[in-house]
Write an enzyme that holds these catalytic residues in place. Structure first.
Site, short mmCIF file in Angstrom:
data_model
loop_
_atom_site.label_atom_id
_atom_site.label_comp_id
_atom_site.label_asym_id
_atom_site.label_seq_id
_atom_site.Cartn_x
_atom_site.Cartn_y
_atom_site.Cartn_z
N SER A 134 0.84 -1.19 0.00
CA SER A 134 0.00 0.00 0.00
C SER A 134 0.87 1.24 0.00
O SER A 134 2.02 1.21 0.47
CB SER A 134 -0.90 0.02 1.24
OG SER A 134 -1.55 1.27 1.40
N TYR A 147 -3.31 -0.05 10.17
CA TYR A 147 -3.25 -0.51 8.77
C TYR A 147 -1.91 -0.11 8.15
O TYR A 147 -1.25 -0.91 7.49
CB TYR A 147 -4.41 0.09 7.97
CG TYR A 147 -4.39 -0.27 6.51
CD1 TYR A 147 -4.89 -1.50 6.07
CD2 TYR A 147 -3.89 0.60 5.55
CE1 TYR A 147 -4.89 -1.84 4.73
CE2 TYR A 147 -3.87 0.28 4.21
CZ TYR A 147 -4.37 -0.95 3.80
OH TYR A 147 -4.35 -1.28 2.46
#
Length: 253
Positions: A134, A147
């Site tokens: 990500s 996250y």
């Protein structure tokens, strides 16, 4: 052609990747905890192999890999670690159990799949692991703290195994997109300011197309979208204080 085993395959990026690789002649295996959506996709693709799986269950992980690779002479050309979850919000307002669940699925689940897949990858010429990274793994993102931390772990694991497993002819890389229009993102009750400022412009199909490129290449990190590519490459040369300044501005409420 080859075979690919995809975790988190029932929807979003995993499903889009399954459709693309299947359309291009690969043998596809689907894994997900959502049995109904998984069975529906498997039927759509002509009854491809699939199994309900919780990636943090080590016994189930071993069994799934053994079952799928038994259909392919004990070989696995490509493992796509796509399973993951996200919870946006103020760190202290998210229950600790949810933070732990993010780390368990995004990190421990990926570790277990990759570790268990090693003998099958090693037995396969030109084998490969693609991890779902990500843009949040470049610099810590406010309101996505756990996250973001999980994607830093994915980035570190990718870099380490890319070096360690080259002697086994196993390539390891990750995909690093910013926000993608998937059910996981749209189900968030809290809109992180950085999400609002950057927008959610990429589709699952965009990421699947990059996964296809990665399957033919050997990049360690593959940043996605022109916007994030500029941030990523500038982040390699700019000082940390400037990266912090940019992220602080993007995340301002």
């Amino acid at each position: 052609m080859g075979n690919i085993l995809i975790t988190g395959a029932a929807s979003g990026i995993g499903a889009a990747t399954a459709r693309l690789f299947h359309a291009r002649g690969w043998k596809v295996g689907l894994l997900d905890i959502n049995h109904a959506a998984l069975a529906s996709l498997a039927a759509e693709l002509g009854g491809v192999w699939h199994a309900e799986l919780d990636v943090i269950d080590p016994v189930a992980v071993q069994a799934a890999l053994a079952d799928f690779t038994a259909l392919h002479h004990g070989q696995l050309r490509l493992l796509f670690n796509c399973a993951g979850i996200l919870q946006c919000g103020n760190f202290e307002q998210i229950e600790m159990a949810e933070h732990a669940r993010i780390v368990q699925i995004n990190v421990l689940g990926l570790l277990q799949m990759t570790h268990a897949a090693f003998p099958y990858l090693k037995a396969t010429p030109n084998a490969q692991v693609i991890n779902m990274g990500s843009a949040s793994g470049l610099y810590g993102v406010p309101h996505l703290a756990s996250y973001s931390a999980s994607k830093f772990a994915v980035r570190g694991l990718t870099e380490a195994l890319e070096l360690e497993w080259c002697k086994h002819d196993i390539r390891v890389g990750d995909l690093m997109p910013p926000f993608v229009r998937t059910p996981m993102v749209f189900s968030q009750r809290f809109e992180a300011p950085v999400m609002r400022r950057l927008g959610v412009k990429l589709t699952a199909e965009d990421i699947a197309a990059v996964a296809w490129q990665q399957a033919q290449g050997s990049a360690v990190h593959r940043p996605i979208s022109l916007q994030f590519k500029l941030m990523y490459w500038s982040g390699q040369i700019t000082p940390q204080w400037l990266n912090r300044l940019i992220m602080g501005w993007l995340s301002r409420e």
